[in-house]
Design a protein around this motif. Structure first.
Motif, PDB file in Angstrom:
ATOM      1  N   LYS A 161       0.664  -1.253  -0.162  1.00 16.06           N
ATOM      2  CA  LYS A 161      -0.132   0.023  -0.023  1.00 16.06           C
ATOM      3  C   LYS A 161       0.954   1.119  -0.023  1.00 16.06           C
ATOM      4  O   LYS A 161       0.362   2.122   0.230  1.00 16.06           O
ATOM      5  N   VAL A 162       2.299   1.135  -0.223  1.00 22.09           N
ATOM      6  CA  VAL A 162       2.965   2.451  -0.327  1.00 22.09           C
ATOM      7  C   VAL A 162       3.442   2.227  -1.611  1.00 22.09           C
ATOM      8  O   VAL A 162       4.320   1.463  -2.252  1.00 22.09           O
ATOM      9  N   LEU A 163       3.160   3.649  -2.293  1.00 23.21           N
ATOM     10  CA  LEU A 163       3.579   3.596  -3.912  1.00 23.21           C
ATOM     11  C   LEU A 163       4.406   4.775  -3.854  1.00 23.21           C
ATOM     12  O   LEU A 163       4.536   5.774  -2.941  1.00 23.21           O
ATOM     13  N   VAL A 164       5.236   4.560  -4.889  1.00 22.33           N
ATOM     14  CA  VAL A 164       6.337   5.407  -5.471  1.00 22.33           C
ATOM     15  C   VAL A 164       6.428   5.872  -6.753  1.00 22.33           C
ATOM     16  O   VAL A 164       6.175   4.925  -7.713  1.00 22.33           O
ATOM     17  N   ILE A 165       6.311   7.132  -7.129  1.00 24.87           N
ATOM     18  CA  ILE A 165       6.335   7.727  -8.643  1.00 24.87           C
ATOM     19  C   ILE A 165       7.722   7.427  -9.075  1.00 24.87           C
ATOM     20  O   ILE A 165       8.639   7.920  -8.603  1.00 24.87           O
ATOM     21  N   ASP A 166       7.818   6.620 -10.056  1.00 24.31           N
ATOM     22  CA  ASP A 166       9.176   6.185 -10.581  1.00 24.31           C
ATOM     23  C   ASP A 166       9.452   7.432 -11.635  1.00 24.31           C
ATOM     24  O   ASP A 166       8.770   7.745 -12.729  1.00 24.31           O
ATOM     25  N   ASP A 167      10.522   8.231 -10.829  1.00 21.43           N
ATOM     26  CA  ASP A 167      11.132   9.403 -11.865  1.00 21.43           C
ATOM     27  C   ASP A 167      12.336   9.320 -12.246  1.00 21.43           C
ATOM     28  O   ASP A 167      13.420  10.227 -12.161  1.00 21.43           O
ATOM     29  N   ALA A 168      12.944   8.132 -12.387  1.00 18.95           N
ATOM     30  CA  ALA A 168      14.299   7.890 -12.692  1.00 18.95           C
ATOM     31  C   ALA A 168      14.567   8.464 -14.229  1.00 18.95           C
ATOM     32  O   ALA A 168      15.609   9.197 -14.203  1.00 18.95           O
ATOM     33  N   ASP A 169      13.684   8.481 -14.977  1.00 19.71           N
ATOM     34  CA  ASP A 169      13.794   9.320 -16.320  1.00 19.71           C
ATOM     35  C   ASP A 169      13.818  10.759 -16.464  1.00 19.71           C
ATOM     36  O   ASP A 169      14.422  11.630 -16.998  1.00 19.71           O
ATOM     37  N   GLN A 170      12.700  11.383 -15.392  1.00 21.98           N
ATOM     38  CA  GLN A 170      12.540  12.573 -15.337  1.00 21.98           C
ATOM     39  C   GLN A 170      12.220  12.972 -14.106  1.00 21.98           C
ATOM     40  O   GLN A 170      11.249  12.459 -13.333  1.00 21.98           O
ATOM     41  N   PRO A 171      12.999  13.792 -13.136  1.00 22.04           N
ATOM     42  CA  PRO A 171      12.881  14.309 -11.745  1.00 22.04           C
ATOM     43  C   PRO A 171      11.378  14.744 -11.314  1.00 22.04           C
ATOM     44  O   PRO A 171      11.043  15.766 -12.312  1.00 22.04           O
ATOM     45  N   LEU A 172      10.881  14.304 -10.276  1.00 17.66           N
ATOM     46  CA  LEU A 172       9.498  14.613 -10.016  1.00 17.66           C
ATOM     47  C   LEU A 172       9.561  16.050  -9.438  1.00 17.66           C
ATOM     48  O   LEU A 172      10.308  16.303  -8.697  1.00 17.66           O
ATOM     49  N   THR A 173       8.631  16.990  -9.819  1.00 16.53           N
ATOM     50  CA  THR A 173       8.396  18.280  -9.059  1.00 16.53           C
ATOM     51  C   THR A 173       7.304  18.421  -8.540  1.00 16.53           C
ATOM     52  O   THR A 173       6.064  17.755  -8.854  1.00 16.53           O
ATOM     53  N   MET A 174       6.861  19.593  -7.419  1.00 17.31           N
ATOM     54  CA  MET A 174       5.586  19.723  -7.101  1.00 17.31           C
ATOM     55  C   MET A 174       4.703  20.318  -8.457  1.00 17.31           C
ATOM     56  O   MET A 174       3.579  20.074  -7.869  1.00 17.31           O
ATOM     57  N   ALA A 175       5.275  20.518  -9.476  1.00 21.42           N
ATOM     58  CA  ALA A 175       4.393  20.970 -10.456  1.00 21.42           C
ATOM     59  C   ALA A 175       3.990  19.901 -11.351  1.00 21.42           C
ATOM     60  O   ALA A 175       3.088  20.135 -12.276  1.00 21.42           O
ATOM     61  N   ASP A 176       4.568  18.807 -11.187  1.00 16.15           N
ATOM     62  CA  ASP A 176       4.382  17.642 -12.191  1.00 16.15           C
ATOM     63  C   ASP A 176       2.979  17.081 -12.058  1.00 16.15           C
ATOM     64  O   ASP A 176       2.449  16.876 -11.341  1.00 16.15           O
TER      65      ASP A 176
END
Length: 344
Positions: free
Chosen positions: A123-138
């Motif tokens: 139940k713990v999910l992580v957005i895979d941002d290996a290709d493009q870093p995640l930002t608060m505006a993403d």
């Protein structure tokens, strides 16, 4: 002909400008329905709002949040029953959580901590941002909330999700980001937690020790600070420094050590500024001891009078009794009253 063309150009400009100007819309407060605030953890973490948790590196912010995540994934109360301040709190089923970290490895750090806390990692999910870093505006942040129906979203730390072009000290760059995060929290009724490090201004007030623009804290509805007690390095305290939706909660301590791991202790008499300046409990304890040695120097005194005089000096009962115990002050009953007497 030339004048006619100029007039047409002017008319076109006016038309374009009129289209670009926002249409006036008024909200009549008489038509607004009153909404009740729901809490993930009353009065510290509200649903549908942004909460900031700050502290110096290594003080236990992430560990505490992972403990909260573990409880949520199992549908359990976050705090022990004796510490709960809201009867309706935590009456939930297990929920999904989105946890994003820009500092720690998932396999070697985060998952071992989650397992140690007893989390249901499915139940713990992580957005895979290996290709493009995640930002608060993403846009992926909103898509992930929709897909997972997460009740809590954690960005750890804030600084890692601003984007390379954003200056965290500029209000005009921080405000739109915080506005977007706040809108997401309200739109999907989830609790969004931003974890932040503090600056090194050890003499500053807690409200000014958060890194970057003050607009971070201004946009949050709740701000918590985590720090350790100087005289008890294994004891960490959570202090409420901003609460826009409820009275500020009393400071709560937890223990963090290698042998026993994480454990909530209970309420702790210390302010955020005292905690950050490292002069909280030690200072209060010394003040209480000095008071007792002074007031009992000429002999015993009634407990009632001692407590009254201590209150005038801002010394709380619990602190006074701890000092009494450490000084081994005796309690002697004389008639119908108890007297405190220094040991011989």
């Amino acid at each position: 002909m030339e004048e006619l063309m100029e007039n047409k150009v002017t008319e076109v400009k006016k038309t374009v400008q009129k289209r670009m100007e926002p249409e006036l819309k008024l909200i009549n407060m008489d038509k607004v329905e009153v909404e009740q605030i729901e809490w993930l953890l009353y009065p510290f973490i509200p649903y549908g709002k942004v909460t900031i948790i700050q502290g110096d590196p290594g003080e236990g912010k992430t560990t505490m949040v992972l403990q909260i995540i573990a409880k949520l994934t199992r549908g359990e109360a976050i705090l022990p029953t004796v510490l709960l301040t809201d009867d309706k709190e935590n009456a939930e089923v297990p929920v999904n959580v989105i946890y994003q970290t820009a500092e720690d490895g998932l396999g070697d750090t985060i998952k071992p901590r989650l397992l140690a806390a007893g989390a249901d990692c499915s139940k713990v999910l992580v957005i895979d941002d290996a290709d493009q870093p995640l930002t608060m505006a993403d846009i992926r942040l909103e898509e992930a909330i929709i897909q997972t129906k997460a009740r809590m979203v954690v960005l750890d730390p804030i600084q890692g999700f601003l984007g390379a072009e954003v200056d965290m000290h500029r209000a005009n760059e921080i405000r739109p980001l915080m506005k977007r995060i706040a809108v997401l929290a309200e739109k999907y009724h989830c609790a969004i937690i931003l974890i932040g490090h503090m600056n090194k201004n050890s003499n500053g007030k807690s409200s000014y020790r958060g890194l970057g623009s003050i607009d971070f804290q201004a946009a949050a509805r709740s701000v918590l600070i985590v720090g350790r007690i100087k005289e008890e390095p294994e004891t960490r305290v959570v202090c409420h420094t901003k609460s826009s939706l409820a009275p500020e909660g009393k400071s709560i301590a937890f223990q963090l050590d290698k042998d026993n791991g994480f454990e909530w202790i209970g309420e702790y008499d210390i302010s955020a500024d005292e905690l950050l300046n490292g002069d909280g409990k030690g200072q209060k304890s010394r003040k209480a001891k000095e008071f007792l040695l002074e007031i009992l120097a000429d002999g015993g005194m009634s407990q009632k009078k001692i407590l009254e005089e201590a209150a005038k000096r801002g010394i709380k009962g619990k602190t006074l009794r701890n000092a009494k115990s450490e000084l081994e002050v005796d309690s002697v009953k004389r008639g119908n009253q108890w007297y405190w007497v220094l040991p011989e």
